[in-house]
Design a protein around this motif. Structure first.
Motif, PDB file in Angstrom:
ATOM      1  N   ALA A   1       0.854  -1.187   0.000  1.00  0.00           N
ATOM      2  CA  ALA A   1       0.000   0.000   0.000  1.00  0.00           C
ATOM      3  C   ALA A   1       0.888   1.236   0.000  1.00  0.00           C
ATOM      4  O   ALA A   1       1.826   1.333   0.789  1.00  0.00           O
ATOM      5  N   GLU A   2       0.590   2.195  -0.889  1.00  0.00           N
ATOM      6  CA  GLU A   2       1.357   3.433  -0.990  1.00  0.00           C
ATOM      7  C   GLU A   2       0.614   4.567  -0.296  1.00  0.00           C
ATOM      8  O   GLU A   2      -0.619   4.565  -0.223  1.00  0.00           O
ATOM      9  N   GLY A   3       1.374   5.537   0.215  1.00  0.00           N
ATOM     10  CA  GLY A   3       0.791   6.782   0.715  1.00  0.00           C
ATOM     11  C   GLY A   3       0.080   6.641   2.055  1.00  0.00           C
ATOM     12  O   GLY A   3      -0.895   7.360   2.312  1.00  0.00           O
ATOM     13  N   ILE A   4       0.509   5.738   2.938  1.00  0.00           N
ATOM     14  CA  ILE A   4      -0.101   5.605   4.267  1.00  0.00           C
ATOM     15  C   ILE A   4       0.350   6.794   5.114  1.00  0.00           C
ATOM     16  O   ILE A   4       1.547   6.974   5.339  1.00  0.00           O
ATOM     17  N   GLU A   5      -0.625   7.563   5.582  1.00  0.00           N
ATOM     18  CA  GLU A   5      -0.281   8.767   6.332  1.00  0.00           C
ATOM     19  C   GLU A   5      -0.978   8.828   7.705  1.00  0.00           C
ATOM     20  O   GLU A   5      -0.637   9.680   8.521  1.00  0.00           O
ATOM     21  N   THR A   6      -1.979   7.940   7.934  1.00  0.00           N
ATOM     22  CA  THR A   6      -2.703   8.010   9.212  1.00  0.00           C
ATOM     23  C   THR A   6      -2.751   6.631   9.853  1.00  0.00           C
ATOM     24  O   THR A   6      -2.586   5.595   9.187  1.00  0.00           O
ATOM     25  N   GLU A   7      -2.960   6.642  11.158  1.00  0.00           N
ATOM     26  CA  GLU A   7      -3.095   5.389  11.903  1.00  0.00           C
ATOM     27  C   GLU A   7      -4.310   4.617  11.423  1.00  0.00           C
ATOM     28  O   GLU A   7      -4.300   3.384  11.388  1.00  0.00           O
ATOM     29  N   THR A   8      -5.368   5.312  11.080  1.00  0.00           N
ATOM     30  CA  THR A   8      -6.591   4.642  10.608  1.00  0.00           C
ATOM     31  C   THR A   8      -6.306   3.855   9.340  1.00  0.00           C
ATOM     32  O   THR A   8      -6.735   2.710   9.179  1.00  0.00           O
ATOM     33  N   GLU A   9      -5.579   4.480   8.399  1.00  0.00           N
ATOM     34  CA  GLU A   9      -5.246   3.798   7.159  1.00  0.00           C
ATOM     35  C   GLU A   9      -4.392   2.572   7.447  1.00  0.00           C
ATOM     36  O   GLU A   9      -4.609   1.489   6.864  1.00  0.00           O
ATOM     37  N   LEU A  10      -3.418   2.725   8.334  1.00  0.00           N
ATOM     38  CA  LEU A  10      -2.543   1.621   8.689  1.00  0.00           C
ATOM     39  C   LEU A  10      -3.325   0.462   9.282  1.00  0.00           C
ATOM     40  O   LEU A  10      -3.161  -0.699   8.883  1.00  0.00           O
ATOM     41  N   ALA A  11      -4.196   0.758  10.229  1.00  0.00           N
ATOM     42  CA  ALA A  11      -4.953  -0.304  10.916  1.00  0.00           C
ATOM     43  C   ALA A  11      -5.843  -1.054   9.945  1.00  0.00           C
ATOM     44  O   ALA A  11      -5.944  -2.291   9.969  1.00  0.00           O
ATOM     45  N   PHE A  12      -6.507  -0.314   9.037  1.00  0.00           N
ATOM     46  CA  PHE A  12      -7.415  -0.953   8.090  1.00  0.00           C
ATOM     47  C   PHE A  12      -6.654  -1.881   7.147  1.00  0.00           C
ATOM     48  O   PHE A  12      -7.059  -3.013   6.893  1.00  0.00           O
ATOM     49  N   LEU A  13      -5.559  -1.396   6.628  1.00  0.00           N
ATOM     50  CA  LEU A  13      -4.798  -2.182   5.667  1.00  0.00           C
ATOM     51  C   LEU A  13      -4.198  -3.419   6.309  1.00  0.00           C
ATOM     52  O   LEU A  13      -4.173  -4.505   5.710  1.00  0.00           O
TER      53      LEU A  13
END
Length: 1023
Positions: free
Chosen positions: A961-973
């Motif tokens: 995954a490219e462009g992870i900038e938030t904890e929410t994005e990280l947790a979901f992925l």
């Protein structure tokens, strides 16, 4: 009061008279100065002279030195400007008018520089400034003779103002060049004067009654007048060089040579008398006088001499000697042998026979002399001589005589009878003269005449020669054949007029309204004919006529049948203007037609349009079907274009799959767009080849004259910019040029220049963004991202040179540079003991065009000692499109075989089909940031991400995954099963020197990858 008024009137009259006197004096002075100036100019005799390289080189130097497009050397006559040399003017002279820009320069003591003519009161209203040609800048200097009198100017002009004027170096160069002009003019005048002196000398020498000659300092004759040449050769025009001592009488030769050598050695005057051989063979007494001519240093430049015939004087003196001696001297001067024979012909006595033949007196007496005759001549001569003995008239005979060296030479024997007082024949007196050279010359002349006759009759050209009165002297049969003339018309004392009248009578020459044709301006005077002209005969043949005018009048003409030559030239010209494949006009013909439309004769403001047509997918068709089918399609394309354009439009093929359409007259841009629409629409119909339909599309770029540009080259460039825009916008359409497109094109040029500069200056550098394992937080590798250092603005993003990645040459060069820098960095990390894992590198589409691309990358890794599995290549979806997909597939499979991993970048944002995931050898797919950034905001985006991750896993592919900038994005992925991630949440791209530090310091805790609880909706609706 009356007296006061009268006094005032007298004073006023006196004042007016004084004013008029001053005016007249000034006017007379100006007229005198102008007369002096014009005389100084004429002294150079340079007016109306042809161009000379020495002057042309000086104006070329002026153009190069100043950067001005116009430079000229002009000499100002009373009523005209004469241009001895010029660049940018294309004229030799023009009338001298008050608005002549160069006039004020005559009165300037030094260089005159006018940065802006339109701002100078003297020139602001000048027609050459406010109208064509529109000069704005002027720099000129007067050309002055040694007395300072101006005769002309040396100047440069520009069509743009130059506020800064000239640099000191440029001004100094113009002054130097002006001096060089006058130096060359002075040299030229001196050379003309020297030639005149030489001419006067020759005229005087030719007019003198003596033989006049010149010799070089070593005594070699270099000039002789016509009287001298006539004496020696018998022909005043015979200029063969001779050794004069060979013509001196043998008895005088040694004495003459010694006297001449002494004069040469001492440089003293010479006077000597000797006998000199006349062209007739006799010797005449000459009095030779010679004087040395010295230069300023006293060195002898040449000898000047005269030879005066004093033979008659010597002969008068010899009259005082005995008559027998006089008789022998006179005879010996004109013959080899003098003989006396009895009445029956038997030789009694002879002078010279023994020396010539080697026979003694006893051997030649009587008939013994006959044995010295050539055997072939002996019997013939004997019979004739015996038969003519009773005849007592003088006679002459020719035969070959054996000389003492054994050779035979032709001689002439002349015999004169002598009678006694009773009239009876007493004896014969005769001479023998050597005529061998004359006979040989006559024989050679006869042979040459026969050779000339054969040559004339076998020439492919017709030949005609007429004398100064127009009478026909020489012609050949080819001349009669070429013009269909009867031989009778040129025989006898035929005149050139007879030919002309015959040709008029037979219709060969047709008068136009009673006037002669242009090629025959003086029909009855050959001297009036031009040097060369062509005429077309009534039968269609073309004859080239060349005339060489003879010095004494008359002319020699040649007639050549050039019918086939002109036909071949026309065919070659047609081929030069026509495309060999499609039969359409080619690029040359298009440029020629554009130039004609732009020419002033067709109207300065005529509106016409230019369309450039490019076939969008022709390369794929050509590669798929083969060149033969490709050629067939190109011909069909040409037919289609012609079928939809107006009759007066020109369709041309420029090369490859590039075509052009020129509409010569348009009312507005709608006319162009209407035709472009028809072209684009017609091209959408598929081509049928071998029972198969093949789609084809066209992109069209449009520019109009003078709407978009009033220069032909500029117009073509603008149409090309519009074509590029049409292709960039998606193809299968037309685009009309706009200034915005021009700005974009200029920006693209700047972008490509920046990219090239970055390559040249080694400013391409990779920055590295780490990839994070979303399960354990480790760093399995990095992605190499391009950065470049601007010379002034520091580190820049690749987006600022994005245009370079669509340029095949630049994109490949940038890719090679990134790979080289990446390998250097990996070797540096290895040397420091830093384990960086796998490093991903983006590959440009153009790099796959090289069939050995994959092998070359593997070879570079091997040479650097880096294991292939440590490199990962990233490609975007658009590399799978088009015919090049096969080459991409081969390269990717080669990478996989070598252990190099392959990632599909920006998945889901391009045009690739899901089938490509199965068709191509991939290891990873990368989720684009445009989806990742919508996590927590769009359930649709989250669904797409989850579906893509599951699809990848089911195909055995990893997901990044490219462009992870938030904890929410990280947790979901992480919860969705995405293995790797990269983005600003973890780290920004960093320089190679920061990578070791990041690896050492990176120790992500459990909070980085904390498992998510049950998934919950984060958005109420679609994104």
């Amino acid at each position: 009061m009356l007296e006061n008024a009268q006094m005032r009137e007298r004073d006023e009259a006196t004042r007016r008279s004084d004013h008029q006197d001053r005016y007249d004096a000034q006017h007379d002075a100006r007229r005198h100065d102008e007369a002096v100036r014009l005389q100084a100019l004429r002294n150079y005799r340079i007016l109306d002279s042809p161009r000379e390289p020495a002057f042309d080189d000086l104006v070329e130097l002026a153009v190069k030195a100043t950067g001005c497009p116009v430079a000229l050397i002009n000499f100002l006559d009373g009523d005209r400007e004469f241009f001895k040399a010029e660049i940018g003017l294309d004229a030799r002279e023009r009338p001298l008018t008050p608005d002549c820009i160069c006039l004020p320069t005559l009165h300037e003591p030094d260089l005159l520089v006018i940065p802006d003519l339109s701002a100078d009161p003297r020139y602001a209203g000048n027609p050459k400034v406010v109208a064509a040609p529109g000069y704005r800048f002027y720099a000129g200097i007067a050309l002055r003779n040694a007395e300072g009198v101006p005769v002309g100017t040396f100047c440069t002009l520009d069509f743009a103002a130059r506020p800064q004027g000239l640099t000191p170096d440029q001004a100094g160069m113009l002054r130097i060049l002006a001096r060089m002009v006058m130096d060359r003019a002075e040299q030229r005048r001196a050379l003309l004067a020297a030639r005149e002196r030489e001419t006067r000398f020759r005229l005087m020498a030719e007019a003198m009654p003596q033989m006049v000659w010149c010799a070089d300092p070593e005594g070699r004759i270099v000039y002789s007048n016509q009287r001298c040449r006539a004496f020696i050769h018998g022909d005043p025009d015979d200029r063969r060089r001779i050794d004069w001592l060979d013509f001196v009488h043998p008895e005088d030769r040694k004495r003459a040579a010694e006297a001449w050598d002494e004069a040469l050695a001492q440089g003293a005057a010479l006077e000597i008398a000797y006998r000199f051989r006349h062209h007739g063979g006799d010797y005449r007494w000459m009095l030779a006088r010679a004087l040395p001519v010295r230069d300023a240093t006293g060195r002898i430049e040449h000898w000047f001499g005269t030879s005066t015939d004093i033979h008659e004087t010597r002969a008068a003196q010899a009259e005082l000697a005995m008559s027998e001696a006089r008789y022998r001297a006179l005879i010996e001067a004109s013959a080899l042998v003098v003989w006396r024979a009895a009445a029956d012909g038997g030789i009694v006595d002879s002078t010279g026979w023994e020396e010539i033949t080697g026979q003694s007196r006893e051997e030649y007496k009587g008939d013994g002399w006959l044995t010295a005759l050539h055997p072939d001549d002996r019997e013939r001569f004997t019979m004739r001589a015996r038969a003519r003995l009773p005849n007592d008239r003088p006679r002459a005979s020719h035969y070959r005589l054996r000389f003492s060296d054994g050779s035979y030479r032709w001689v002439c024997t002349r015999a004169v009878p002598l009678f006694d007082d009773d009239g009876a024949l007493r004896e014969w007196i005769g001479t023998v003269t050597d005529v061998h050279d004359a006979r040989e010359a006559e024989r050679k002349l006869t042979e040459q005449g026969e050779t000339l006759r054969i040559t004339l009759e076998n020439m492919d050209q017709g030949l005609l020669m007429v004398d100064h009165e127009g009478r026909i002297r020489v012609y050949n049969q080819r001349f009669l054949e070429l013009l269909d003339l009867p031989e009778a018309i040129v025989q006898g004392e035929a005149h050139f007029d007879d030919l002309t009248r015959y040709q008029v009578a037979t219709g060969e020459v047709v008068l136009d309204a009673g006037n002669w044709p242009e090629w025959l301006p003086y029909p009855h005077e050959v001297r009036g004919a031009p040097p060369v002209y062509e005429r077309q005969r009534p039968n269609g043949s073309v004859v080239e006529v060349r005339s060489v005018h003879l010095a004494g009048g008359g002319a020699v003409r040649t007639y050549t049948d050039v019918t086939e030559t002109r036909r071949v030239e026309r065919e070659m010209l047609r081929m030069a203007r026509q495309d060999a494949l499609t039969g359409l006009p080619n690029r040359f013909a298009l440029q020629e037609r554009l130039g004609q439309l732009r020419a002033p004769g067709n109207g300065e403001r005529m509106r016409f349009g230019l369309m450039l047509v490019d076939i969008d997918n022709f390369k794929d068709l050509n590669d798929t079907l083969g060149h033969a089918a490709g050629d067939e399609i190109l011909c069909a394309i040409g037919d289609r274009i012609r079928s939809v354009i107006p009759e007066d439009a020109l369709a041309a093929r420029l090369g490859g799959d590039e075509f052009a359409v020129l509409l010569p007259q348009i009312e507005n841009m709608v006319d162009l767009e209407r035709v472009a629409t028809r072209i684009v629409t017609r091209m959408r119909h598929p081509f049928r080849i071998a029972d198969r339909d093949f789609p084809c599309r066209a992109s069209v770029g449009i520019a109009a004259f003078p709407d978009h540009g009033d220069d032909i080259d500029e117009l073509v460039k603008l149409a090309d910019i519009a074509l590029y825009a049409a292709k960039h916008a998606g193809r299968d359409q037309y685009t009309v040029y706009t200034p915005a497109l021009g700005e974009a094109a200029q920006k693209r040029v700047h972008t490509l220049r920046h990219a090239r500069t970055a390559l040249t200056q080694n400013a391409i550098v990779p920055f590295y963004q780490p990839k994070i394992d979303l399960v354990d937080g480790s760093v399995p590798g990095f992605e190499a991202l391009l950065r470049w250092r601007h010379p002034e603005g520091g580190l820049r993003s690749p987006m600022e040179i994005a245009e370079a990645f669509s340029d095949p040459e630049l994109s490949v060069a940038i890719g090679e540079r990134m790979l080289d820098r990446l390998i250097d960095d990996m070797r540096s990390w290895d040397a420091a003991g830093i384990a960086t894992g796998t490093v991903a590198l983006n590959i440009a589409n153009a790099e796959f065009l090289n069939p050995r691309f994959a092998d070359s990358v593997i070879a570079v890794l091997d040479a650097a000692g880096i294991a292939p599995h440590r490199l990962e290549v990233e490609v975007t979806e658009n590399v799978f499109l088009g015919h090049g997909a096969q080459a991409v597939s081969r390269a990717l499979r080669r990478f996989r075989e070598a252990g190099i991993q392959v990632s599909l970048d920006d998945f889901g944002t391009g045009y690739a089909s899901l089938t490509h995931l199965d068709q191509f050898p991939l290891n990873w797919i990368k989720l684009d940031r445009s989806f990742v950034c919508r996590v927590g905001k769009s359930t649709r985006a989250e669904a797409i991400l989850e579906g893509t991750i599951k699809l990848a896993h089911s195909l055995g592919l990893g997901v990044v995954a490219e462009g992870i900038e938030t904890e929410t994005e990280l947790a979901f992925l992480a919860a969705s099963g995405c293995q790797l991630g990269q983005g600003y949440l973890f780290a920004r791209p960093m320089a190679a020197s920061r990578v070791p530090h990041f690896i050492r310091e990176s120790n992500p805790g459990p909070e980085l990858v904390a498992p998510l609880g049950p998934r919950r909706k984060t958005a109420a609706g679609p994104a």
